[in-house]
Scaffold this motif. Structure first.
Motif, mmCIF file in Angstrom:
data_model
loop_
_atom_site.group_PDB
_atom_site.id
_atom_site.type_symbol
_atom_site.label_atom_id
_atom_site.label_comp_id
_atom_site.label_asym_id
_atom_site.label_seq_id
_atom_site.Cartn_x
_atom_site.Cartn_y
_atom_site.Cartn_z
ATOM 1 N N GLY A 116 0.837 -1.190 0.000
ATOM 2 C CA GLY A 116 0.000 0.000 0.000
ATOM 3 C C GLY A 116 0.873 1.241 0.000
ATOM 4 O O GLY A 116 1.839 1.334 0.749
ATOM 5 N N LEU A 117 0.546 2.201 -0.866
ATOM 6 C CA LEU A 117 1.274 3.470 -0.925
ATOM 7 C C LEU A 117 0.476 4.488 -0.115
ATOM 8 O O LEU A 117 -0.714 4.687 -0.362
ATOM 9 C CB LEU A 117 1.430 3.929 -2.373
ATOM 10 N N ALA A 118 1.116 5.089 0.876
ATOM 11 C CA ALA A 118 0.394 5.960 1.799
ATOM 12 C C ALA A 118 1.234 7.158 2.204
ATOM 13 O O ALA A 118 2.428 7.233 1.912
ATOM 14 C CB ALA A 118 -0.021 5.165 3.038
ATOM 15 N N GLN A 119 0.578 8.105 2.899
ATOM 16 C CA GLN A 119 1.266 9.260 3.467
ATOM 17 C C GLN A 119 0.872 9.385 4.933
ATOM 18 O O GLN A 119 -0.253 9.071 5.318
ATOM 19 C CB GLN A 119 0.900 10.534 2.710
ATOM 20 N N PHE A 120 1.823 9.835 5.768
ATOM 21 C CA PHE A 120 1.512 10.089 7.167
ATOM 22 C C PHE A 120 2.498 11.102 7.728
ATOM 23 O O PHE A 120 3.501 11.424 7.088
ATOM 24 C CB PHE A 120 1.522 8.791 7.978
ATOM 25 N N VAL A 121 2.181 11.628 8.898
ATOM 26 C CA VAL A 121 3.018 12.645 9.528
ATOM 27 C C VAL A 121 3.742 12.035 10.720
ATOM 28 O O VAL A 121 3.121 11.442 11.597
ATOM 29 C CB VAL A 121 2.181 13.861 9.978
ATOM 30 N N LEU A 122 5.066 12.159 10.728
ATOM 31 C CA LEU A 122 5.890 11.680 11.829
ATOM 32 C C LEU A 122 6.883 12.775 12.192
ATOM 33 O O LEU A 122 7.598 13.267 11.325
ATOM 34 C CB LEU A 122 6.625 10.398 11.425
ATOM 35 N N ARG A 123 6.900 13.138 13.475
ATOM 36 C CA ARG A 123 7.792 14.192 13.971
ATOM 37 C C ARG A 123 7.658 15.478 13.141
ATOM 38 O O ARG A 123 8.637 16.034 12.650
ATOM 39 C CB ARG A 123 9.243 13.713 13.994
ATOM 40 N N GLN A 124 6.419 15.898 12.964
ATOM 41 C CA GLN A 124 6.067 17.170 12.318
ATOM 42 C C GLN A 124 6.428 17.236 10.838
ATOM 43 O O GLN A 124 6.460 18.309 10.248
ATOM 44 C CB GLN A 124 6.719 18.350 13.055
ATOM 45 N N LYS A 125 6.682 16.098 10.219
ATOM 46 C CA LYS A 125 7.028 16.087 8.794
ATOM 47 C C LYS A 125 6.204 15.030 8.072
ATOM 48 O O LYS A 125 6.019 13.925 8.587
ATOM 49 C CB LYS A 125 8.523 15.797 8.613
ATOM 50 N N GLU A 126 5.698 15.405 6.913
ATOM 51 C CA GLU A 126 4.898 14.458 6.140
ATOM 52 C C GLU A 126 5.817 13.515 5.368
ATOM 53 O O GLU A 126 6.804 13.948 4.768
ATOM 54 C CB GLU A 126 3.978 15.203 5.173
ATOM 55 N N HIS A 127 5.476 12.241 5.409
ATOM 56 C CA HIS A 127 6.289 11.222 4.747
ATOM 57 C C HIS A 127 5.435 10.385 3.807
ATOM 58 O O HIS A 127 4.243 10.183 4.031
ATOM 59 C CB HIS A 127 6.918 10.284 5.787
ATOM 60 N N LEU A 128 6.090 9.892 2.776
ATOM 61 C CA LEU A 128 5.500 8.907 1.891
ATOM 62 C C LEU A 128 5.969 7.547 2.389
ATOM 63 O O LEU A 128 7.112 7.413 2.853
ATOM 64 C CB LEU A 128 6.001 9.146 0.460
ATOM 65 N N CYS A 129 5.100 6.530 2.342
ATOM 66 C CA CYS A 129 5.517 5.226 2.859
ATOM 67 C C CYS A 129 4.865 4.082 2.105
ATOM 68 O O CYS A 129 3.883 4.266 1.373
ATOM 69 C CB CYS A 129 5.194 5.108 4.359
ATOM 70 N N LEU A 130 5.440 2.903 2.294
ATOM 71 C CA LEU A 130 4.889 1.671 1.755
ATOM 72 C C LEU A 130 4.452 0.796 2.918
ATOM 73 O O LEU A 130 5.156 0.674 3.920
ATOM 74 C CB LEU A 130 5.928 0.925 0.910
ATOM 75 N N VAL A 131 3.277 0.185 2.776
ATOM 76 C CA VAL A 131 2.737 -0.727 3.785
ATOM 77 C C VAL A 131 2.743 -2.117 3.165
ATOM 78 O O VAL A 131 2.051 -2.361 2.175
ATOM 79 C CB VAL A 131 1.293 -0.324 4.174
#
Length: 255
Positions: free
Chosen positions: A135-150
């Motif tokens: 799954g291709l997703a986006q989320f916020v970690l430590r005040q920064k938006e990241h693109l990620c793979l699930v």
């Protein structure tokens, strides 16, 4: 292990409450910076550029230099920048893992389900495992938006942070060699050499020995002994001819 993030994986209308744990740990030794004169620890201070005095941590803010002035940002501003994604890993579409450029990967986390999300977690886990998709997703970690793979790994959902496309530099910045004529016999031997060296990928066969060797040197020096430094042995081919070098490599591996 201590979780570093709490939130949900959004899979269509299905919400899976999870905790994230770092899947990566460094194998390097923890070395301190010292003053060579008396081996005292060196401390880093946050110094005000104008007053030259140390600034207490609680007085530090973040700002962006814009039109000759700094615009100060607070926690609320960072949350407002991405309010809907602050606690959600929102899967937007699915992709084949084989199509993902390895240069994009940054770091990985293990996803652990909360009790109320166990069944939905297993549903997504099995679906990812069966399809070999991510799954291709986006989320916020430590005040920064990241693109990620699930994706699924070892019967666990793994979240791998990946870079955005604009973070990968163009190869046009590299001085690549001009096209050279490669003969069929040279290519055939190169392919044979690759085939001879081909094996199943097993990362466990490779160990980070640098830290172990460095620790041996530290222990030897602690006892007042002179550590033995291994010299790098450079192996040279007997000929400067590319084809002959390939043949020599092939015969050596075969032997």
């Amino acid at each position: 292990m201590k979780s570093i993030w709490n939130g949900i994986i959004a899979f269509g209308l299905v919400s899976i409450p999870i905790k994230l744990y770092s899947a990566i740990e460094t194998s390097s030794l923890d070395l301190d910076m010292l003053d060579s004169r008396d081996l005292s620890k060196i401390k880093f201070q946050r110094i005000n550029d104008k007053t030259k005095k140390e600034v207490p941590y609680e007085k530090i803010v973040k700002g962006y230099f814009y039109k000759e002035n700094y615009i100060v940002l607070d926690e609320h501003d960072f949350e407002e920048a991405s309010p809907e994604k602050s606690k959600t890993i929102d899967i937007q579409n699915f992709v084949k893992m084989s199509e993902v450029n390895p240069m994009l990967f940054e770091t990985s986390y293990y996803a652990e389900p909360e009790k109320q999300g166990a069944k939905a977690y297993m549903l997504l886990l099995n679906a990812l495992k069966k399809t070999k998709m991510a799954g291709l997703a986006q989320f916020v970690l430590r005040q920064k938006e990241h693109l990620c793979l699930v994706y699924e790994q070892n019967n666990t959902i793994v979240i791998s942070r990946i870079r955005f496309a604009q973070e990968i530099r163009s190869v046009s910045e590299i001085n690549r060699p001009a096209e050279k004529a490669i003969s069929k016999k040279e290519l055939d031997v190169a392919l044979a050499l690759i085939k001879q060296y081909t094996s199943e990928f097993n990362i466990n066969s490779y160990k980070d020995t640098y830290s172990d060797e460095l620790l041996k040197i530290i222990k030897a020096k602690a006892k007042g002994k002179r550590p033995t430094i291994k010299k790098l042995k450079v192996k040279k081919a007997q000929s400067d001819n590319l084809y002959e070098q390939l043949l020599e490599s092939l015969n050596k591996k075969g032997a």
